[in-house]
Design a protein around this motif. Structure first.
Motif, PDB file in Angstrom:
ATOM      1  N   LEU A 186      -5.109   0.502   8.392  1.00 23.12           N
ATOM      2  CA  LEU A 186      -4.062   0.507   9.415  1.00 23.12           C
ATOM      3  C   LEU A 186      -4.370  -0.529  10.479  1.00 23.12           C
ATOM      4  O   LEU A 186      -5.530  -0.803  10.763  1.00 23.12           O
ATOM      5  N   GLY A 187      -3.327  -1.032  11.135  1.00 25.52           N
ATOM      6  CA  GLY A 187      -3.510  -2.036  12.175  1.00 25.52           C
ATOM      7  C   GLY A 187      -3.921  -1.381  13.470  1.00 25.52           C
ATOM      8  O   GLY A 187      -4.024  -0.152  13.579  1.00 25.52           O
ATOM      9  N   ALA A 227       6.774   0.353   9.404  1.00 23.80           N
ATOM     10  CA  ALA A 227       7.468  -0.118   8.207  1.00 23.80           C
ATOM     11  C   ALA A 227       6.706  -1.266   7.546  1.00 23.80           C
ATOM     12  O   ALA A 227       6.603  -1.342   6.318  1.00 23.80           O
ATOM     13  N   LYS A 228       6.147  -2.139   8.379  1.00 26.44           N
ATOM     14  CA  LYS A 228       5.372  -3.259   7.844  1.00 26.44           C
ATOM     15  C   LYS A 228       4.122  -2.760   7.138  1.00 26.44           C
ATOM     16  O   LYS A 228       3.756  -3.259   6.067  1.00 26.44           O
ATOM     17  N   GLU A 229       3.461  -1.755   7.719  1.00 25.94           N
ATOM     18  CA  GLU A 229       2.256  -1.200   7.100  1.00 25.94           C
ATOM     19  C   GLU A 229       2.586  -0.548   5.766  1.00 25.94           C
ATOM     20  O   GLU A 229       1.841  -0.683   4.785  1.00 25.94           O
ATOM     21  N   ARG A 267       1.153  -1.618   2.050  1.00 27.50           N
ATOM     22  CA  ARG A 267       0.479  -0.671   1.139  1.00 27.50           C
ATOM     23  C   ARG A 267       1.151  -0.670  -0.231  1.00 27.50           C
ATOM     24  O   ARG A 267       0.474  -0.572  -1.261  1.00 27.50           O
ATOM     25  N   LEU A 268       2.473  -0.791  -0.252  1.00 27.73           N
ATOM     26  CA  LEU A 268       3.185  -0.809  -1.537  1.00 27.73           C
ATOM     27  C   LEU A 268       2.867  -2.081  -2.309  1.00 27.73           C
ATOM     28  O   LEU A 268       2.789  -2.062  -3.547  1.00 27.73           O
TER      29      LEU A 268
END
Length: 208
Positions: A1-2, A199-201, A205-206
């Protein structure tokens, strides 16, 4: 995570959003698009720091050049100049102390009115500073800190108005409304940017 989204980061992102979007549409042939984006954002953030410094300079100039005006701050002048630094400089440390920096600035504004009751209400630059602080409080990630910050700002407003010989209930209410709008904007923008980060994270991950 950021890294967590802090109030200071939200403020910085808001300042940098225009140039950030430009950087995001760099040509796909650019082998260093992320680096380009980072440099563009960093340059834009430095402009916000520059605005803080400009605000500091303008506020000092107001105190110095209008010292002989009938309704000018009461001084002493050395105090008005010195305390102005404490109003603005803490915000330069907003990235490291997203809650503490605006609190220090707000407390300094309050304390100054016990020495010079005209310094704050006479300078519109300080009012703009208050709006910035309200925005920063609203943008804090922790809701308790955001609410506590706004409550602190209302307390500051109450004391400043009480110490101002020309202060009134109307002044207090009007300022509270303006600060409330700034706080709400910060809170809403923080929520939107956190959603974008999440949403970016998820997308990253996808892709993995």
């Amino acid at each position: 995570l950021g890294p967590p989204v802090t109030g200071a980061r939200i403020l910085d992102q808001a300042v940098a959003v225009g140039v950030g979007r430009e950087a995001e549409v760099e040509s796909p042939l650019d082998v260093r698009p992320n680096r380009t984006h980072e440099l563009a954002v960093a340059e834009q953030l430095s402009w916000f720091d520059a605005l803080i410094v400009v605000g500091l300079g303008v506020s000092i100039a107001v105190a110095v050049t209008n010292v002989d005006e009938p309704d000018a701050p009461n001084g002493p002048l050395w105090f008005d100049v010195a305390v102005t630094f404490v109003f603005f400089v803490p915000l330069l440390f907003r990235r490291r102390f997203p809650f503490g920096a605006p609190v220090v600035a707000a407390v300094a504004v309050t304390a100054s009115t016990f020495v010079d009751d005209q310094r704050v209400p006479w300078d519109f630059t300080v009012f703009l500073l208050g709006m910035t602080i309200a925005f920063m409080f609203g943008a804090l990630r922790e809701l308790r800190q955001a609410i506590a910050g706004f409550a602190t700002l209302l307390g500051v407003n109450a004391i400043v108005t009480r110490n101002d010989p020309d202060g009134s209930v109307g002044d207090f209410v009007w300022t509270c409304i303006i600060f409330g709008i700034a706080w709400t904007i910060g809170f809403g923008l923080a929520h939107k940017l956190r959603e974008a980060d999440e949403a970016k994270e998820r997308a990253e991950r996808l892709e993995r």
